[in-house]
Structure formats: C-alpha cells, structure tokens
Enzyme design. Structure first.
Site, PDB file in Angstrom:
ATOM      1  N   ASP A  19     -10.213  -6.791   1.345  1.00 43.99           N
ATOM      2  CA  ASP A  19     -11.062  -6.912   2.531  1.00 43.99           C
ATOM      3  C   ASP A  19     -11.713  -8.295   2.593  1.00 43.99           C
ATOM      4  O   ASP A  19     -12.013  -8.894   1.557  1.00 43.99           O
ATOM      5  CB  ASP A  19     -12.142  -5.817   2.492  1.00 43.99           C
ATOM      6  CG  ASP A  19     -12.753  -5.584   3.858  1.00 43.99           C
ATOM      7  OD1 ASP A  19     -12.171  -6.042   4.860  1.00 43.99           O
ATOM      8  OD2 ASP A  19     -13.812  -4.947   3.922  1.00 43.99           O
ATOM      9  N   GLY A  22     -10.910 -11.589   7.741  1.00 42.42           N
ATOM     10  CA  GLY A  22     -11.476 -11.977   9.031  1.00 42.42           C
ATOM     11  C   GLY A  22     -12.732 -12.815   8.836  1.00 42.42           C
ATOM     12  O   GLY A  22     -12.891 -13.885   9.447  1.00 42.42           O
ATOM     13  N   TRP A  24     -13.617 -14.507   6.219  1.00 43.04           N
ATOM     14  CA  TRP A  24     -13.259 -15.779   5.574  1.00 43.04           C
ATOM     15  C   TRP A  24     -12.897 -16.813   6.644  1.00 43.04           C
ATOM     16  O   TRP A  24     -13.326 -17.970   6.583  1.00 43.04           O
ATOM     17  CB  TRP A  24     -12.078 -15.534   4.629  1.00 43.04           C
ATOM     18  CG  TRP A  24     -11.645 -16.713   3.819  1.00 43.04           C
ATOM     19  CD1 TRP A  24     -12.081 -17.055   2.565  1.00 43.04           C
ATOM     20  CD2 TRP A  24     -10.670 -17.708   4.190  1.00 43.04           C
ATOM     21  NE1 TRP A  24     -11.444 -18.193   2.143  1.00 43.04           N
ATOM     22  CE2 TRP A  24     -10.572 -18.613   3.117  1.00 43.04           C
ATOM     23  CE3 TRP A  24      -9.880 -17.917   5.321  1.00 43.04           C
ATOM     24  CZ2 TRP A  24      -9.711 -19.706   3.136  1.00 43.04           C
ATOM     25  CZ3 TRP A  24      -9.017 -19.011   5.346  1.00 43.04           C
ATOM     26  CH2 TRP A  24      -8.942 -19.882   4.262  1.00 43.04           C
ATOM     27  N   HIS A  36      -5.822 -13.848   7.537  1.00 44.53           N
ATOM     28  CA  HIS A  36      -4.749 -12.992   7.017  1.00 44.53           C
ATOM     29  C   HIS A  36      -3.687 -13.842   6.316  1.00 44.53           C
ATOM     30  O   HIS A  36      -3.131 -13.427   5.297  1.00 44.53           O
ATOM     31  CB  HIS A  36      -4.130 -12.171   8.154  1.00 44.53           C
ATOM     32  CG  HIS A  36      -5.087 -11.175   8.742  1.00 44.53           C
ATOM     33  ND1 HIS A  36      -5.872 -10.350   7.961  1.00 44.53           N
ATOM     34  CD2 HIS A  36      -5.415 -10.871  10.032  1.00 44.53           C
ATOM     35  CE1 HIS A  36      -6.623  -9.589   8.742  1.00 44.53           C
ATOM     36  NE2 HIS A  36      -6.371  -9.894  10.012  1.00 44.53           N
ATOM     37  N   GLU A  66      -5.869   3.250  10.776  1.00 45.36           N
ATOM     38  CA  GLU A  66      -6.870   2.875  11.785  1.00 45.36           C
ATOM     39  C   GLU A  66      -6.684   1.427  12.270  1.00 45.36           C
ATOM     40  O   GLU A  66      -7.134   1.067  13.364  1.00 45.36           O
ATOM     41  CB  GLU A  66      -8.289   3.040  11.195  1.00 45.36           C
ATOM     42  CG  GLU A  66      -8.691   4.489  10.929  1.00 45.36           C
ATOM     43  CD  GLU A  66      -8.014   5.104   9.709  1.00 45.36           C
ATOM     44  OE1 GLU A  66      -7.647   4.365   8.778  1.00 45.36           O
ATOM     45  OE2 GLU A  66      -7.810   6.342   9.709  1.00 45.36           O
ATOM     46  N   LEU A 130       6.559  -4.602 -13.124  1.00 45.36           N
ATOM     47  CA  LEU A 130       5.450  -4.176 -12.271  1.00 45.36           C
ATOM     48  C   LEU A 130       5.999  -3.412 -11.070  1.00 45.36           C
ATOM     49  O   LEU A 130       7.004  -3.816 -10.491  1.00 45.36           O
ATOM     50  CB  LEU A 130       4.699  -5.438 -11.786  1.00 45.36           C
ATOM     51  CG  LEU A 130       3.561  -5.252 -10.791  1.00 45.36           C
ATOM     52  CD1 LEU A 130       2.353  -4.587 -11.455  1.00 45.36           C
ATOM     53  CD2 LEU A 130       3.123  -6.598 -10.194  1.00 45.36           C
ATOM     54  N   ILE A 194     -14.526   3.644   0.344  1.00 47.81           N
ATOM     55  CA  ILE A 194     -13.107   3.847   0.023  1.00 47.81           C
ATOM     56  C   ILE A 194     -12.245   3.712   1.277  1.00 47.81           C
ATOM     57  O   ILE A 194     -11.048   3.464   1.182  1.00 47.81           O
ATOM     58  CB  ILE A 194     -12.901   5.260  -0.587  1.00 47.81           C
ATOM     59  CG1 ILE A 194     -13.846   5.499  -1.767  1.00 47.81           C
ATOM     60  CG2 ILE A 194     -11.451   5.514  -0.970  1.00 47.81           C
ATOM     61  CD1 ILE A 194     -13.377   5.131  -3.106  1.00 47.81           C
ATOM     62  N   SER A 195     -12.853   3.884   2.449  1.00 51.66           N
ATOM     63  CA  SER A 195     -12.165   3.667   3.732  1.00 51.66           C
ATOM     64  C   SER A 195     -10.817   4.365   3.855  1.00 51.66           C
ATOM     65  O   SER A 195      -9.825   3.748   4.246  1.00 51.66           O
ATOM     66  CB  SER A 195     -11.995   2.160   3.987  1.00 51.66           C
ATOM     67  OG  SER A 195     -13.244   1.545   4.107  1.00 51.66           O
TER      68      SER A 195
HETATM   69  C1  FPP Z   1      -8.728  -6.648   5.705  1.00 52.33           C
HETATM   70  O1  FPP Z   1      -9.526  -7.764   6.058  1.00 52.33           O
HETATM   71  C2  FPP Z   1      -7.325  -7.038   5.627  1.00 52.33           C
HETATM   72  C3  FPP Z   1      -6.311  -6.545   6.406  1.00 52.33           C
HETATM   73  C4  FPP Z   1      -6.519  -5.520   7.435  1.00 52.33           C
HETATM   74  C5  FPP Z   1      -4.913  -7.042   6.275  1.00 52.33           C
HETATM   75  C6  FPP Z   1      -4.456  -7.341   4.884  1.00 52.33           C
HETATM   76  C7  FPP Z   1      -3.267  -8.223   4.913  1.00 52.33           C
HETATM   77  C8  FPP Z   1      -3.023  -9.233   4.054  1.00 52.33           C
HETATM   78  C9  FPP Z   1      -3.873  -9.525   2.893  1.00 52.33           C
HETATM   79  C10 FPP Z   1      -1.844 -10.131   4.250  1.00 52.33           C
HETATM   80  C11 FPP Z   1      -0.505  -9.576   3.980  1.00 52.33           C
HETATM   81  C12 FPP Z   1      -0.383  -8.702   2.815  1.00 52.33           C
HETATM   82  C13 FPP Z   1       0.734  -7.967   2.489  1.00 52.33           C
HETATM   83  C14 FPP Z   1       0.709  -7.175   1.245  1.00 52.33           C
HETATM   84  C15 FPP Z   1       1.954  -7.911   3.312  1.00 52.33           C
HETATM   85  P1  FPP Z   1     -10.347  -7.703   7.409  1.00 52.33           P
HETATM   86  O2  FPP Z   1      -9.519  -8.295   8.491  1.00 52.33           O
HETATM   87  O3  FPP Z   1     -10.813  -6.304   7.660  1.00 52.33           O
HETATM   88  O4  FPP Z   1     -11.555  -8.653   7.075  1.00 52.33           O
HETATM   89  P2  FPP Z   1     -13.045  -8.533   7.630  1.00 52.33           P
HETATM   90  O5  FPP Z   1     -13.633  -7.273   7.016  1.00 52.33           O
HETATM   91  O6  FPP Z   1     -13.683  -9.778   7.115  1.00 52.33           O
HETATM   92  O7  FPP Z   1     -12.968  -8.467   9.128  1.00 52.33           O
END
Ligand code: FPP
Length: 248
Positions: A19, A22, A24, A36, A66, A130, A194-195
């Site tokens: 998490d 966004g 970042w 992302h 979601e 792994l 845990i979402s």
């Molecule tokens: C949550 O951060 C992250 C996601 C919903 C997407 C995760 C995807 C990646 C890390 C890239 C690709 C990975 C793979 C394994 C293919 P958020 O957008 O909810 O961040 P925020 O809470 O700051 O808004």
C-alpha cells in the site's frame, strides 16, 4: 547492525499488502499511476529479498476485488502495467527459481492478461526456490465463498456429505492451497487493517505494519519485519509453557 535471525526463526511464507503507491506519487505532485510504476520496482526488491533470505513463499496483494471500482484511467493503467510485467518478468523469474501463481477472480481481466497468467502458471522452474503468488481480482470473502460453492457442488452431486466437510477440506479448496499458511503479514503505507486479504489463511499469522510507502520498500524495512517476527512467540492457542515444551 543487528545479526540476521537464524533460518529457524524466519517466516517460510510472507504475505504482503503493498500500500502507498498513490500517496508516494501525490507527494511528488505526480499522477498516481507513476506510483504504481514505482511500486512495480519495489516488487522486484521484495522478490530479491525473499530469494536472498531463503523465504519459500511470497504472496502479494496486487489488485483487490474492490479495486475495480477505482477511476477507469487508474484501472486501465494498472492493467497495462500488469501486462507489461507479465511479459517482461516471468521468464527471468522462472530462470531464477521463482514459480508464479495467481489467486483471485480472473473473469474481469482482459483476455491478454488471463492468457499470460495461464502461461506463467504452466512454467515450472528447474530448481524451485520461491513460490510467488499474485492476488489479483482477489478478496478474502470471495475466496471463502468460492471454496464453499465448490464444496456445495460436491454435496449436491452426491460426491460428499456435509459431515465430510472439515477445516482441512475447506482449506484444500481455498486460494494458496498446497502452501503453508503465511507466517508473517506485512502491510506498508501506515494503515492498520487487513482489507479483505487472506481472511481464512491469516488466522494465526503474525501481523506487522510500517509507515513506509510501498515504492520506498528496502531490505532494511524487510529486515526490521523479520527481526520483529523472530522475537514473537507463536502459541497457536497453547500456553507459553506448552510452546517451550515444558508443562502441558
Ligand atoms: C495500493 O496502493 C497498490 C495497488 C492497488 C496496486 C499494486 C500494484 C503494484 C505494486 C504494481 C504491480 C505489481 C504486480 C505484482 C503486478 P494505493 O494505490 O492504494 O496507494 P494509496 O493508499 O497511497 O492511495
């Protein structure tokens, strides 16, 4: 620097909510999609770390059921990123001994991604080090529901009677079947929840949270999680004395 925990105190299976992508990006006044992309690099950091520490299984929450409700543009950018990663990373992962698997409802994904998922899962590394499971289109409630549905179908067809349904049997129908349950759960980004991740599988998992945003992930952060894990006493409902092998 503290010494690394001995192998016997390391998690065999690590489960991660990645998490903070966004935020970042937003902190840099950049679009969330850039976060992302940076998050995809952090996935490599995490995989390299697991390989270097001898962790046997890594499960990453890449896209929740979601997340389909996010703005269309962000979902589209994530789909492109997934496709690009599947094309560019899977072969190299296989050569490095990483077996790739997916859990989740694939029906919403574009055909090109579903094809790549199936191709990636068909690969078997010569020397497996792994198992990397990507949870995509995944929700813990969906996972339990689909396991129940599969058992109910067997009961309806007369292959199973309700009395045969045990925790072990349900476990065999759920995502991650065949792997030990996660020993350690890590969530980056500062939220303490845990979402709807592995609701069934996390029953006795040790939980660890960090403020670090996913794209800022480093070996130091992951080592801090392993050190915290090595200090935990896992009792699985027993007493401390029982765990220590003393009084029962
Ligand atoms: C949550 O951060 C992250 C996601 C919903 C997407 C995760 C995807 C990646 C890390 C890239 C690709 C990975 C793979 C394994 C293919 P958020 O957008 O909810 O961040 P925020 O809470 O700051 O808004």
């Amino acid at each position: 620097m503290t010494a690394a925990p001995p192998q016997s105190r390391l998690p065999r299976h690590l489960a991660v909510i990645m998490d903070g992508n966004g935020r970042w990006a937003q902190r840099r006044n950049r679009p969330r999609t850039l976060g992302h992309r940076a998050g995809a690099k952090a996935v490599q950091v995490c995989v390299d770390f697991c390989l270097s520490r001898g962790i046997e299984a890594l499960t990453l929450f890449a896209f929740s059921s979601e997340n389909w409700n996010r703005p269309e543009e962000e979902v589209g950018a994530l789909m492109k990123l997934f496709l690009r990663m599947l094309d560019s990373e899977v072969g190299e992962l296989n050569r490095r001994g990483v077996r790739v698997a997916f859990i989740g409802d694939r029906t919403g994904f574009p055909e090109a991604i579903r094809e790549r998922m199936a191709q990636a899962e068909a690969l078997r590394p010569a020397d497996q080090k792994l198992v990397l499971t990507i949870a995509a289109g995944y929700g813990g409630r969906w996972d339990i529901t689909q396991a129940c549905r599969s058992l109910a179908a067997d009961v309806a067809a007369g292959r199973l009677s309700p009395e045969d349904i045990t925790e072990t049997l349900l476990d065999s129908r759920i995502g991650l079947a065949g792997l030990p349950a996660p020993d350690l759960f890590i969530r980056t980004g500062g939220d303490l929840r845990i979402s709807n991740f592995l609701l069934w599988q996390l029953a006795y998992t040790e939980l660890w949270f960090t403020e670090t945003l996913w794209p800022d992930l480093s070996d130091e952060v992951l080592d801090a999680a392993l050190a915290a894990f090595a200090d935990r006493e896992r009792r699985f409902g027993l007493t401390s004395a029982q765990v220590a092998g003393g009084a029962t």
